[in-house]
Design a protein around this motif. Sequence first.
Motif, PDB file in Angstrom:
ATOM      1  N   MET A  22       0.983  -1.232   0.058  1.00  0.00           N
ATOM      2  CA  MET A  22      -0.030   0.054   0.077  1.00  0.00           C
ATOM      3  C   MET A  22       0.907   1.609   0.148  1.00  0.00           C
ATOM      4  O   MET A  22       0.543   2.280  -0.862  1.00  0.00           O
ATOM      5  N   ALA A  23       1.978   1.384   0.880  1.00  0.00           N
ATOM      6  CA  ALA A  23       2.797   2.347   0.615  1.00  0.00           C
ATOM      7  C   ALA A  23       3.204   2.732  -0.383  1.00  0.00           C
ATOM      8  O   ALA A  23       3.550   3.917  -0.798  1.00  0.00           O
ATOM      9  N   GLU A  24       3.498   1.848  -1.417  1.00  0.00           N
ATOM     10  CA  GLU A  24       4.112   2.138  -2.521  1.00  0.00           C
ATOM     11  C   GLU A  24       3.000   1.927  -3.734  1.00  0.00           C
ATOM     12  O   GLU A  24       3.275   1.639  -4.916  1.00  0.00           O
ATOM     13  N   SER A  25       1.903   2.336  -3.516  1.00  0.00           N
ATOM     14  CA  SER A  25       0.853   2.076  -4.707  1.00  0.00           C
ATOM     15  C   SER A  25       0.255   3.616  -4.957  1.00  0.00           C
ATOM     16  O   SER A  25      -0.492   3.708  -5.776  1.00  0.00           O
ATOM     17  N   PHE A  26       0.711   4.499  -4.293  1.00  0.00           N
ATOM     18  CA  PHE A  26       0.188   5.840  -4.828  1.00  0.00           C
ATOM     19  C   PHE A  26       0.861   6.182  -6.185  1.00  0.00           C
ATOM     20  O   PHE A  26       0.363   7.113  -6.863  1.00  0.00           O
ATOM     21  N   PRO A  83      10.481   5.739  -1.599  1.00  0.00           N
ATOM     22  CA  PRO A  83      10.672   4.539  -2.018  1.00  0.00           C
ATOM     23  C   PRO A  83       9.961   4.097  -3.479  1.00  0.00           C
ATOM     24  O   PRO A  83      10.471   2.879  -4.044  1.00  0.00           O
ATOM     25  N   ASP A  84       8.973   4.804  -4.047  1.00  0.00           N
ATOM     26  CA  ASP A  84       8.202   4.587  -5.173  1.00  0.00           C
ATOM     27  C   ASP A  84       8.890   5.132  -6.278  1.00  0.00           C
ATOM     28  O   ASP A  84       8.958   6.304  -6.316  1.00  0.00           O
ATOM     29  N   ALA A  85       9.593   4.479  -7.222  1.00  0.00           N
ATOM     30  CA  ALA A  85      10.427   4.783  -8.349  1.00  0.00           C
ATOM     31  C   ALA A  85       9.749   5.522  -9.237  1.00  0.00           C
ATOM     32  O   ALA A  85      10.120   6.611  -9.874  1.00  0.00           O
TER      33      ALA A  85
END
Length: 275
Positions: A22-26, A83-85
């Motif tokens: 979820m943290a990296e779903s945005f 964290p999200d590339a």
Amino acid sequence: MPIVSRDHPEPPPSKPHEARRMAESFGVDAQRYDQARPGYPAALVTRIVNGSPGPDVLDIGCGTGIAARRFQAAGCTVLGVEPDARMAAFAQSRGLNVEVATFEAWQPAGRTFDAVVAAQSWHWVDPSTGATKAAQVLRPGGRLAIFGHAYEPPAEVAEPFAAAYRRAAPDSPFNNGPARRPPALYRAAYAKVAETIDETGQFNETEQWRFDWEQSYTRDQWLALLPTTGGLTQLRPDQLTGILNAVGDAIDSLGGRFTMNYTTLATTAVRTGTT
């Protein structure tokens, strides 16, 4: 709102920093996220900048750079950690220097900063290590500022949303709780952040700041923002469509727009030491 976004300081599950999916779903639609999400009060940015010993800022979980660009405009040099590339790539395209990593895994390589900020992202950082690592990369007298928005749409919008979300995703953990969360819940979350900062023994006494403001949304503007929130980023298209239709109808019944009352809360403290 019974959903989790990068805005909400204490989302389910009980250990949000472990919910990496979820943290990296945005970043599923980084451009929409950047265009739809609200900014930050100029008074907040000014207070952080004026209360820091210099212009070097580290932005933890910088996302697309919404907060970072505010600090750049105020004359700061900003390094983002994200964290999200996909989010990082968007921020880089807008002129922000970003390193892709979680804050816990990020390597400062001896670098230190005058301010460390986290805009609606601190709940994704492991509370057992976050404040301690922030202290390690802050210069003496440097400021840690953790902030985010507390907001709930009017009941005429929130309640149809909650009902549509329950129908679309009946097993979701975000169905627990009322359609509109009480302000005390937000304040308690930021008070808990203050406790983790105090426990490090490396900061002066924490302060709680508050900034009240409002923003008007049209139907289209609010429906553009909703899919960027964590409770919706992982839904199937058909689930999302049903929710957006219900919320759109609710806004239409209000004349096609409504006013959101925002409160931006901040927990902040200054790093101890003189050298």
